[in-house]
Scaffold this active site. Structure first.
Site, PDB file in Angstrom:
ATOM      1  N   GLU A   1     -49.602 -49.538  62.490  1.00 52.19           N
ATOM      2  CA  GLU A   1     -50.436 -48.264  62.445  1.00 52.19           C
ATOM      3  C   GLU A   1     -51.431 -48.302  63.391  1.00 52.19           C
ATOM      4  OE1 GLU A   1     -50.979 -47.314  58.532  1.00 52.19           O
ATOM      5  OE2 GLU A   1     -49.141 -46.864  57.958  1.00 52.19           O
TER       6      GLU A   1
ATOM      7  N   ARG B   1     -41.592 -58.549  55.239  1.00 55.45           N
ATOM      8  CA  ARG B   1     -42.206 -58.274  56.174  1.00 55.45           C
ATOM      9  C   ARG B   1     -43.816 -58.707  55.889  1.00 55.45           C
ATOM     10  NH1 ARG B   1     -45.419 -52.888  57.368  1.00 55.45           N
ATOM     11  NH2 ARG B   1     -46.376 -53.340  59.332  1.00 55.45           N
TER      12      ARG B   1
ATOM     13  N   ASN C   1     -43.583 -45.890  58.824  1.00 52.12           N
ATOM     14  CA  ASN C   1     -44.359 -45.969  57.907  1.00 52.12           C
ATOM     15  C   ASN C   1     -44.557 -44.738  57.275  1.00 52.12           C
ATOM     16  OD1 ASN C   1     -44.474 -48.804  58.235  1.00 52.12           O
ATOM     17  ND2 ASN C   1     -46.907 -48.658  58.385  1.00 52.12           N
TER      18      ASN C   1
ATOM     19  N   HIS D   1     -51.969 -56.566  61.869  1.00 49.46           N
ATOM     20  CA  HIS D   1     -52.180 -55.801  60.928  1.00 49.46           C
ATOM     21  C   HIS D   1     -53.744 -55.385  60.462  1.00 49.46           C
ATOM     22  CE1 HIS D   1     -49.696 -53.413  57.444  1.00 49.46           C
ATOM     23  NE2 HIS D   1     -51.067 -53.135  57.182  1.00 49.46           N
TER      24      HIS D   1
ATOM     25  N   TYR E   1     -45.457 -42.352  53.964  1.00 50.01           N
ATOM     26  CA  TYR E   1     -46.075 -42.132  52.584  1.00 50.01           C
ATOM     27  C   TYR E   1     -45.906 -40.567  52.157  1.00 50.01           C
ATOM     28  CZ  TYR E   1     -47.373 -46.696  52.776  1.00 50.01           C
ATOM     29  OH  TYR E   1     -47.330 -48.146  52.740  1.00 50.01           O
TER      30      TYR E   1
ATOM     31  N   GLU F   1     -42.485 -49.258  56.017  1.00 52.71           N
ATOM     32  CA  GLU F   1     -43.164 -49.056  54.907  1.00 52.71           C
ATOM     33  C   GLU F   1     -43.106 -47.833  53.948  1.00 52.71           C
ATOM     34  OE1 GLU F   1     -47.773 -49.239  54.876  1.00 52.71           O
ATOM     35  OE2 GLU F   1     -47.557 -50.960  56.482  1.00 52.71           O
TER      36      GLU F   1
END
Ligand code: GBH
Length: 449
Positions: free
Chosen positions: A166, A77, A288, A121, A290, A361
């Site tokens: 995002e 990606r 995504n 992005h 985290y 991600e």
């Protein structure tokens, strides 16, 4: 301990983005982006890292594709830089820019690696940014034009597309708090930037399909929100953050509605008509992830802890530290089960309306070539992912953020997310222990899958 087996055909990938890696910021006809301009302002990027040079990916992409091949990665990606392809944001196309992505796609295909481009992005063409960027409805239409140009060139070889990455971060960090480009501090007046990115996504889905592209999704950041306490004030702050952070983007895309009428009322333009565009059917949904986020009422000690950003007291919520977990070099808590928690929240909210999911991600910042912390992080998250799948979430693939160290936005070279180390003075690549670990995971999974 080896990981439990993932389903046959599960896609093992790695992620990256144009601004963070390409460099060559003004080469071969590329126009400037809002991020190029922002990063060039003294003091914006930590330690004066040279963002315009990136990791030299524009020159060295063959070397990085070879690293992907060495991993056995099934997909890469990357992102297409809008101002590299359309330097002014609209108008003439830069043939050399399109040629670059054409070569990259060919190189990936030659190694049997699925190219999975993200069309946005965060690197808005400067000309559009200066005209208001995502505060302007027109930017959404320009984005769809650009999406069509890219698809017309690449759709014959690209089997998987990501429209935007995002949009919540761009809205919050770029337009509400001013920590990222374009540096606007509009607080709640930033909401039109959310709506126009959503509209851009929806229009791009149509433009991509019209140009023959298939298998379209986007990448949305998600975080389980943990209330700071059960007090009414803390619950209010946490709920509001949850609405903005998790549902303000996902709901319009997956259900065609804003999570709250109060938000819908603040959005510009023919909102009901736009929602019909925004909720165009998707082939898959990118998450995504985290870490979870602890949120409560605004409190003085909450200031400064959103990813190291100052949190203005005017916002009606405050981020608290999550205690009791290992933290990465960035200070982010390592909570693998938060990934499972988040996927189950998505499944509970959308049910059958949730398309197949890709983790677009997941990763962490640690220093050094001997990066045992990253191996622990990835191992824990893959186990949590496997549990979520066993509990009924349809996940088709996983992309590590990131293949190589790269320019971590305003953190510059200070935060290293790569499986491969980059020595910035020489741009030399050195695979880390986690690279060999991920290679072995992919190999073992292929043998059982
Ligand atoms: C992504 O953003 C971006 O898509 C990518 O470009 C970037 O390099 C990568 O992640 C790593 O940052 O202060 O503990 O609550 C991720 C954005 C991640 C921002 C989690 C807020 C909160 C950490 N978010 N983070 S904490």
């Amino acid at each position: 301990m080896t990981l439990p087996p993932f389903p046959h055909g599960f896609l093992w990938g790695a992620s990256a983005s144009a601004f963070q890696t390409e460099g060559a910021a003004a080469a071969e006809g590329k126009g400037p982006s809002g991020w190029d301009a922002f990063a060039a302002e003294p003091g914006r990027i930590k330690d004066g890292a040279d963002a315009a040079r990136g990791t030299g990916f524009h020159e060295r992409y063959r070397e990085d594709v070879a690293l992907l091949a060495g991993l056995g990665a099934g997909a890469f990606r990357f992102s297409v830089s809008w101002p590299r392809v359309v330097p002014g944001g609209s108008g003439p196309v830069n043939a050399a820019g399109l040629d670059f992505y054409d070569r990259l796609v060919d190189e990936l295909c030659a190694h049997g690696i699925t190219p999975a481009p993200t069309l946005y992005h965060w690197d808005t063409p400067l000309e559009l940014e200066e005209a208001g960027g995502w505060l302007q409805r027109d930017t959404a239409y320009r984005f769809a034009d650009y999406a069509r140009v890219v698809a017309e060139r690449l759709a014959d070889r690209v089997p998987m597309w990501i429209t935007v990455n995002e949009p919540a971060e761009v809205t919050l960090l770029g337009y509400a708090l001013g920590e990222h480009a374009p540096g606007k501090k509009l607080l709640f007046d930033a909401l039109p930037a959310a709506h126009h990115q959503l509209l851009a996504h929806g229009l791009a889905v149509g433009a991509l399909r019209a140009a023959g592209a298939r298998n379209i999704g986007l990448a949305v950041s998600h975080t389980p929100v943990w209330p700071a306490s059960e007090s009414e004030e803390d619950r209010f702050g946490a709920d509001l953050y949850d609405t903005i952070g998790n549902w303000l983007f996902a709901d319009p895309i997956l259900t065609g509605r804003y999570p709250d009428e109060n938000f819908a009322a603040l959005m510009p333009g023919p909102v009901a008509d736009d929602l019909a565009v925004i909720s165009a059917p998707l082939d898959w949904y990118g998450v995504n992830y985290y870490n979870p986020t602890r949120v409560g009422a605004p409190a003085p000690e909450a200031v400064e802890s959103f990813a190291g950003f100052e949190m203005p007291a005017e916002l009606p919520f405050g981020i608290r530290e999550i205690e009791g977990y290992e933290t990465t070099a960035f200070g982010w808590p390592v909570v693998p089960d938060g990934l499972r928690e988040m996927l189950l929240l998505l499944k509970a909210r959308y049910g059958d309306r949730l398309p197949p999911v890709y983790i677009t991600e997941n990763g962490c910042s640690y220093d050094g070539i001997e990066d045992a912390g990253r191996i622990r992080y990835l191992d824990g998250h893959l186990r949590a992912l496997h549990r979520a799948m066993a509990e009924g979430v349809d996940v088709r693939g996983y992309f590590v953020w990131s293949l190589t160290d790269n320019i971590e936005w305003i953190e510059g070279a200070a935060q290293r997310f790569g499986l491969v180390h980059v020595d910035y003075p020489t741009l030399r690549r050195t695979p880390k222990d986690s690279y060999r670990w991920y290679r072995d995971v992919i190999r073992a999974q292929r043998a059982v899958g």
